[in-house]
Design a protein around this motif. Structure first.
Motif, mmCIF file in Angstrom:
data_model
loop_
_atom_site.group_PDB
_atom_site.id
_atom_site.type_symbol
_atom_site.label_atom_id
_atom_site.label_comp_id
_atom_site.label_asym_id
_atom_site.label_seq_id
_atom_site.Cartn_x
_atom_site.Cartn_y
_atom_site.Cartn_z
ATOM 1 N N GLY A 1 0.810 -1.206 0.000
ATOM 2 C CA GLY A 1 0.000 0.000 0.000
ATOM 3 C C GLY A 1 0.845 1.258 0.000
ATOM 4 O O GLY A 1 2.014 1.235 0.389
ATOM 5 N N SER A 2 0.251 2.353 -0.426
ATOM 6 C CA SER A 2 0.986 3.618 -0.544
ATOM 7 C C SER A 2 1.390 4.189 0.804
ATOM 8 O O SER A 2 2.306 5.015 0.885
ATOM 9 N N SER A 3 0.736 3.785 1.898
ATOM 10 C CA SER A 3 1.064 4.316 3.218
ATOM 11 C C SER A 3 2.382 3.766 3.751
ATOM 12 O O SER A 3 2.931 4.298 4.720
ATOM 13 N N LYS A 4 2.876 2.694 3.160
ATOM 14 C CA LYS A 4 4.137 2.087 3.602
ATOM 15 C C LYS A 4 5.187 2.221 2.512
ATOM 16 O O LYS A 4 5.877 1.263 2.161
ATOM 17 N N LEU A 5 5.327 3.444 1.997
ATOM 18 C CA LEU A 5 6.247 3.692 0.888
ATOM 19 C C LEU A 5 7.705 3.471 1.304
ATOM 20 O O LEU A 5 8.500 2.962 0.510
ATOM 21 N N LYS A 6 8.058 3.853 2.537
ATOM 22 C CA LYS A 6 9.438 3.649 2.993
ATOM 23 C C LYS A 6 9.788 2.163 3.005
ATOM 24 O O LYS A 6 10.897 1.767 2.618
ATOM 25 N N LEU A 7 8.873 1.326 3.455
ATOM 26 C CA LEU A 7 9.101 -0.106 3.467
ATOM 27 C C LEU A 7 9.195 -0.648 2.047
ATOM 28 O O LEU A 7 10.009 -1.533 1.758
ATOM 29 N N ALA A 8 8.369 -0.108 1.161
ATOM 30 C CA ALA A 8 8.414 -0.515 -0.248
ATOM 31 C C ALA A 8 9.763 -0.174 -0.866
ATOM 32 O O ALA A 8 10.317 -0.957 -1.657
ATOM 33 N N LYS A 9 10.322 0.979 -0.504
ATOM 34 C CA LYS A 9 11.627 1.375 -1.042
ATOM 35 C C LYS A 9 12.733 0.464 -0.508
ATOM 36 O O LYS A 9 13.681 0.152 -1.230
ATOM 37 N N PHE A 10 12.607 0.053 0.758
ATOM 38 C CA PHE A 10 13.594 -0.868 1.319
ATOM 39 C C PHE A 10 13.596 -2.188 0.551
ATOM 40 O O PHE A 10 14.649 -2.677 0.123
ATOM 41 N N PHE A 11 12.421 -2.758 0.361
ATOM 42 C CA PHE A 11 12.327 -4.026 -0.357
ATOM 43 C C PHE A 11 12.653 -3.861 -1.839
ATOM 44 O O PHE A 11 13.205 -4.765 -2.465
#
Length: 228
Positions: A85-95
């Motif tokens: 989801g867009s609310s967890k963009l920082k986590l998405a960038k990490f992965f």
């Protein structure tokens, strides 16, 4: 509405733009570096050496562009509501960074030039290590709130310091940390070069041999000594 201004195509355009920037940046950085290395350390016909420079430039640009494409695509997919989801963009960038690194930098796949991926990763590691150190210092100062004596003799906790005082304090800590980091790094690299040089990266090993192993050189004239 043109394709460039259509929000529907914006994620794809960002992927392409990032790849383009990777090609340009990688080409600029590697071309100048490879050209200097070839002129300094290699000899022989000029045409094969220029081909080596162009090949290294292509490989470097390819690595940066490939990682950019995979990273940006991973963010688009992971930030979708079906995944993180867009609310967890920082986590998405990490992965996204992890996925891109697995494909491009991990040397799991033999397609990408291992020397270049190794060099770029080591370059990033030193920056990451220093950045993490600064983050930990900032977190400690904010959470522990240690006390400091000001120029006027007052004893204040960190939050009571002015912005200028906080900045000066952090800069002082960063500078001291860098001194120890630099001393330890160069002490270890010179020791390893003397003890087990084969474990150092080849380009670093060659440059160190050129600069420091002058006891093996011989010269009979000043022209030979100066290398002119």
């Amino acid at each position: 509405m043109s394709v460039l201004n259509n929000p529907l195509y914006r994620p794809l355009l960002e992927v392409l733009r990032s790849a383009r920037n990777g090609v340009v940046y990688g080409g600029k950085i590697r071309f100048s570096h490879a050209l200097v290395i070839n002129l300094l350390y290699k000899s022989g016909p000029i045409l094969p050496r220029l081909k080596q420079v162009l090949s290294a430039t292509k490989n470097h640009a390819e690595v940066l562009a490939s990682f950019a494409i995979i990273y940006k695509l991973a963010i688009v997919i992971l930030s979708h509501e079906l995944f993180l989801g867009s609310s967890k963009l920082k986590l998405a960038k990490f992965f996204g960074g992890a996925i891109g690194a697995w494909v491009v930098y991990s040397q799991h796949f033999s397609y990408f030039n291992s020397g270049i991926t190794h060099q770029i990763t080591l370059y990033c590691f030193s920056r990451v290590l220093i950045a993490v150190g600064k983050i930990l210092v900032d977190q400690y100062l904010q959470s522990a709130q240690p006390k400091f004596r000001t120029v006027g003799g007052n004893i204040l906790v960190f939050d009571e310091l002015t912005n200028k005082q906080q900045h000066k304090l952090k800069t002082s800590i960063y500078n001291k940390s860098w001194k120890y980091f630099a001393v330890l790094t160069w002490a270890l690299v010179m020791f390893i070069y003397d003890y087990q040089p084969q474990y150092l990266q080849s380009s670093l090993r060659h440059s160190m041999a050129y600069i420091y192993d002058v006891e093996y050189d011989s010269w009979s004239t000043w022209r030979e000594f100066l290398g002119v």
